[in-house]
Design an enzyme around this catalytic site. Structure first.
Site, mmCIF file in Angstrom:
data_model
loop_
_atom_site.group_PDB
_atom_site.id
_atom_site.type_symbol
_atom_site.label_atom_id
_atom_site.label_comp_id
_atom_site.label_asym_id
_atom_site.label_seq_id
_atom_site.Cartn_x
_atom_site.Cartn_y
_atom_site.Cartn_z
ATOM 1 C CG HIS A 99 -2.123 -0.824 1.095
ATOM 2 N ND1 HIS A 99 -3.297 -0.374 0.532
ATOM 3 C CD2 HIS A 99 -2.338 -2.105 1.425
ATOM 4 C CE1 HIS A 99 -4.188 -1.347 0.545
ATOM 5 N NE2 HIS A 99 -3.631 -2.418 1.084
ATOM 6 C CE LYS B 81 -6.339 14.105 -0.230
ATOM 7 N NZ LYS B 81 -6.321 12.854 -0.957
ATOM 8 N NE ARG B 82 -5.249 10.185 9.775
ATOM 9 C CZ ARG B 82 -4.929 9.277 10.688
ATOM 10 N NH1 ARG B 82 -5.644 8.173 10.804
ATOM 11 N NH2 ARG B 82 -3.916 9.483 11.496
ATOM 12 C CE LYS C 288 -3.042 10.713 2.908
ATOM 13 N NZ LYS C 288 -3.814 10.137 1.784
ATOM 14 C CB THR D 82 -10.061 5.201 -2.300
ATOM 15 O OG1 THR D 82 -9.831 5.529 -0.932
ATOM 16 C CG2 THR D 82 -9.326 3.932 -2.671
ATOM 17 C CE LYS E 127 -13.813 6.825 -0.460
ATOM 18 N NZ LYS E 127 -13.160 7.104 0.837
HETATM 19 C C1 LIG Z 1 -11.964 7.451 1.210
HETATM 20 C C2 LIG Z 1 -11.604 7.840 2.588
HETATM 21 C C3 LIG Z 1 -10.268 8.041 2.935
HETATM 22 C C4 LIG Z 1 -9.138 7.935 1.924
HETATM 23 O O1 LIG Z 1 -8.979 9.194 1.299
HETATM 24 P P1 LIG Z 1 -7.696 9.513 0.402
HETATM 25 O O2 LIG Z 1 -7.994 10.860 -0.163
HETATM 26 O O3 LIG Z 1 -7.633 8.461 -0.651
HETATM 27 O O4 LIG Z 1 -6.525 9.516 1.310
HETATM 28 C C5 LIG Z 1 -9.960 8.411 4.230
HETATM 29 N N1 LIG Z 1 -10.938 8.572 5.152
HETATM 30 C C6 LIG Z 1 -12.239 8.411 4.852
HETATM 31 C C7 LIG Z 1 -13.263 8.635 5.909
HETATM 32 C C8 LIG Z 1 -12.619 8.035 3.569
HETATM 33 O O5 LIG Z 1 -13.921 7.859 3.286
#
Ligand SMILES: *Cc1c(COP(=O)(O)O)cnc(C)c1O
Length: 835
Positions: free
Chosen positions: A365, A553-554, A559, A661, A665
């Site tokens: 990952h 995101k985190r 990032k 991911t 979304k």
């Molecule tokens: C999809 C999702 C993530 C991952 O987000 P990235 O932008 O790909 O890092 C993290 N937290 C939550 C709650 C999510 O739904």
């Protein structure tokens, strides 16, 4: 032009029966009437009523599995970021409309009821959410699967923002009980830690390895139903709780027994107490290794026991079972499987190894060095003495293989050995002992093969493959964005719910002005919904007509939330200098949890909130820029946020984000991406076309080149670019911290000063700044042309088909797992239930 709306709902759901069930549950659970019950109690009552419906399908599914004996995947993961279950279960039962009506008729609001459910936050971020999307797809596609994990007492901490700082608050998600879980004490397993290994020769002359002087805990599984969409299949997420193995024997304990009993009780309590809140970071804590072995030993024991209930030859285990390792966290599974096969089933090493390498597969990952798990051998051998012996032997044989391929090449051994320099390297173990190593996006897999895992790839190229991540459209469109979901269905039918590529039929509407208007109107309504949430939670008024520019995101330096907020500061300076300039109002929305011990990440949160305080209240700005930090980002508020986003910020340093991911979304919900050519962004742009996204910055090759040549010199940019210099000086001159001008100095230093092992601006923020600002100007100009924007947004939705986790799972099945498709007999799919 608009087709007759396809029916998305099954008609067999008995509304009257369901209402009676809810009233009955309120009475028997709480001795109350509906009017007297609290909102939480009503949620519980509705949850149990839904579970009653689910449980029949769950029973039937497993009866059918018993009959058909399909091959089963065990998805082994330290994290499952499930999000709320109630709404999702109702959706997948195809009963959302009748349940909503039933609630209406009882004078209840289903949305309010759903809001009572705590998020089971048993994950950090993308890795845990991926596991949850995969389970949804496995059930929907009709494959036999178990998710195996830990029932953390306290999941991901609750984030509170006080005075702009992140405060971590325990997330006691189980206080009110979980209506969907099933405790299964009949499948409890013993898991042993510590002690030493004794070799005994038995009457057949066999060496028996027995662990003695150990402490142990009892692992008790809790099962959660994973409901497939509209197919009656219900798989299981099995999460393990820990209990002390023995109670006190008050009549006959001496001091030693007492001490041991107390220690075992404490061990059990500690093991499942908390999820470590690190994302993409390895901390090397002993308790973490205990957690890993705890849930892996229990899961592997049960997988073997279940197999042996129906089969007699353990040597063929791999014909019916695959273990997919979600990152290196579950890698002790390979040694635990070897242990049970040899020590409990008396297979030879060669027989056991043959089973193991055909059963286990590993997903990588990340390439972030600080995420690689390496356990000191002292810790590892003390905690897991038998497992350590087995890994030593795997290592010994692996080194012989390396030497056979590369005679006399010590460098290869140094780089690939499983045990080296006093450490057990879990990635090396996973690669050596599995049949597959997969990356999670095409670019990521190529970087693995050419850079990070190059030596392994050259030695065993046949193991390497790519599985680009995906997301479930059932949660992130059908449930999270009902207005858009209905609009899509009205135009292209409802096939997209289980066959996302069908959504491409929307393309023909991208140029239709009426459709563009309808689309923008739906986006506007979703922005109003989010604005309402922001007003309630932040007390900030935002204008739903402004551009909603979102980075959720985190929080991690790679990032680059810092790049985003520095750019907001730059825009603020521009507007201050030139208040009359043309500027389209923009709302910058952030949401991110930082690991509790990650200083720069936490200071970035403080910076975002400090900039928000200044900018949001500056009369010169007059509301044209708003900055909002959404507290406690998690799956439930994510669903609202994606639906309302215009712009999706995917701005990681190229090469660092394995897939992402969140990017998918946003795309599914019709946001346009501003991003780097990193992770799955590459494939998103390939699907939607570069003209419908805003790509900027260094390529991964350029970043890797700089890195291989000692980094780059950011002072040159600092000296030559007055805009950048001004923004950086504002980090240390008190512009956003009048009482403490030095507050953000560490962030300033991270960009300009080489500190110990860290290069100045390791993540190329200044290097990419100008390109980012230019891309953001293009975003603004594009948004001014509403029709063109709507066209691009609709095309993003229409081109998102590749990014369903259904496609990802089908690839895993076809190329790695080879599972049998299970179809339930017709009669059980319709839900003619008696409650
Ligand atoms: C999809 C999702 C993530 C991952 O987000 P990235 O932008 O790909 O890092 C993290 N937290 C939550 C709650 C999510 O739904």
């Amino acid at each position: 032009m608009i087709k007759k709306k396809d029916t998305q709902e099954s008609s067999s759901f008995d509304k009257e029966l369901f209402k009676r069930s809810v009233l009955y549950n309120v009475k028997t659970l709480y001795r109350k009437t509906l009017e007297e019950a609290t909102p939480q109690q009503i949620f519980q009552a509705v949850g149990y009523a839904i579970k009653d419906v689910v449980i029949d399908n769950w029973l039937t599914t497993h009866k059918e599995y018993d009959k058909q004996d399909p091959k089963t995947v065990y998805y082994l993961s330290m994290e499952f970021l499930m999000g709320r279950a109630l709404g999702n279960n109702i959706i997948n039962l195809q009963a959302y409309k009748p349940v909503k009506e039933a609630m209406d008729e009882l004078g209840l609001d289903l949305n309010v009821i759903e809001d009572q459910e705590p998020d089971p936050a048993l994950g950090n971020g993308g890795l845990g959410r991926l596991a949850s999307c995969f389970l949804d797809s496995l059930s929907t596609l009709g494959y036999a699967a178990y998710g195996c994990g830990i029932r953390y007492r306290y999941g991901m901490f609750k984030q509170e923002i006080r005075d702009g700082y992140q405060i971590e608050v325990p997330d006691n998600w189980l206080v009110d009980g979980n209506p969907f879980e099933l405790r299964r004490p009949e499948y409890a397993k013993e898991v042993k830690f510590g002690g030493y290994v004794n070799v005994r020769i038995d009457e057949n002359g066999r060496s028996n390895f027995v662990q003695e002087g150990y402490q142990s805990v009892r692992a008790i599984p809790y099962d959660l139903p994973i409901v497939g969409y509209g197919n009656g299949i219900v798989n299981t997420l099995r999460i393990w709780d820990a209990e002390a193995i023995e109670c006190f024997h008050l009549d006959s304990f001496d001091k030693g027994d007492y001490q041991k009993a107390v220690e075992q009780a404490n061990l059990a309590k500690n093991i499942v107490e908390v999820l470590y809140p690190n994302d993409n970071h390895y901390a090397g804590k002993e308790l973490r290794l205990k957690q890993q072995y705890f849930f892996i030993s229990a899961s592997v024991q049960e997988a073997i026991a279940k197999y042996m209930r129906k089969h007699d030859d353990i040597r063929k285990f791999y014909e019916k079972v695959t273990f997919q390792l979600n990152d290196t966290h579950p890698t002790v599974a390979v040694a635990e499987l070897m242990r049970i096969l040899m020590d409990e089933y008396y297979l030879t090493w060669e027989e056991a190894w043959n089973v193991t390498i055909k059963t286990c597969a590993y997903t990588n990952h990340t390439i972030m060095a600080e995420a690689l798990e390496k356990w000191p051998i002292e810790l590892f051998s003390r905690l897991l003495p038998r497992i350590y012996q087995i890994i030593e032997e795997i290592n010994r044989r692996f080194i012989i293989k390396i030497q056979e391929m590369y005679p006399g090449n010590q460098e290869k051994i140094r780089k690939m050995a499983i045990i080296y320099d006093g450490q057990v390297k879990m990635a090396h173990l996973a690669i050596a002992a599995g049949f597959s190593v997969n990356g999670v996006a095409r670019l990521h897999t190529e970087i693995l093969k050419k850079q990070e895992l190059r030596d392994f790839y050259e030695m065993m190229p046949e193991k390497f493959n790519n599985k680009t991540n995906g997301i479930t459209q059932r949660r992130f469109l059908l449930h999270g964005n009902p207005l858009l979901a209905d609009w899509v269905t009205a135009h292209v039918g409802s096939d997209w719910i289980t066959d996302l590529p069908k959504i491409s039929k929307l393309k023909i509407y991208a140029d239709d002005e009426k459709c563009q208007q309808e689309f923008m109107n739906i986006k506007y309504q979703n922005k109003v919904r989010l604005a309402q949430y922001i007003l309630e939670h932040n007390g900030i008024e935002v204008d739903p007509r402004s551009i909603f520019d979102v980075q959720v995101k985190r929080l991690h330096e790679y990032k680059r939330q810092l790049l985003n907020i520095l750019h907001v500061m730059y825009l603020y300076n521009q507007l201050k200098d030139n208040p009359e300039m043309e500027f389209f109002p923009r709302t910058f929305i952030f949401g991110a949890k930082a690991a509790a011990g990650y200083y720069n990440a936490k200071m970035t949160i403080k910076l975002i909130n400090s900039v928000a305080d200044v900018v949001n209240n500056d009369p010169v700005i007059n509301g044209r820029i708003k900055v909002v930090f959404i507290e406690n980002y998690r799956v439930s508020n994510a669903e609202l946020i994606f639906a309302a986003a215009d712009v999706s910020e995917q701005i990681s340093t190229a090469s660092k984000e394995a897939s992402g991911t969140g990017n998918m979304k946003f795309m599914l919900n019709g946001a346009l991406t501003i991003g780097t050519m990193d992770g799955a962004n590459v494939e998103i742009v390939e699907e939607v076309g570069a003209e419908n996204a805003f790509i900027f910055g260094l390529s991964s090759d350029e970043v890797i080149n700089f890195e291989n040549n000692g980094g780059y010199d950011p002072t040159e940019i600092f000296n030559n670019d007055p805009d950048v210099r001004r923004v950086l000086m504002q980090l240390i001159n008190g512009t956003f911290a009048p009482n403490d001008p030095d507050r953000f100095r560490t962030l300033y230093n991270s960009l300009l000063n080489t500190i110990s092992t860290n290069k100045a601006d390791m993540y190329f923020i200044l290097k990419d700044f100008k390109a980012y600002a230019e891309a953001q100007r293009k975003v603004e100009n594009a948004y001014r042309d509403e029709k063109r924007w709507a066209r691009s947004a609709i095309l993003n939705v229409a081109c998102s088909g590749k990014f369903t986790s259904d496609r990802t799972i089908q690839e895993y099945v076809d190329e790695l797992w080879h599972l049998d498709k299970v179809v339930l007999p017709k009669k059980v799919v319709g839900k003619d239930k008696t409650l």
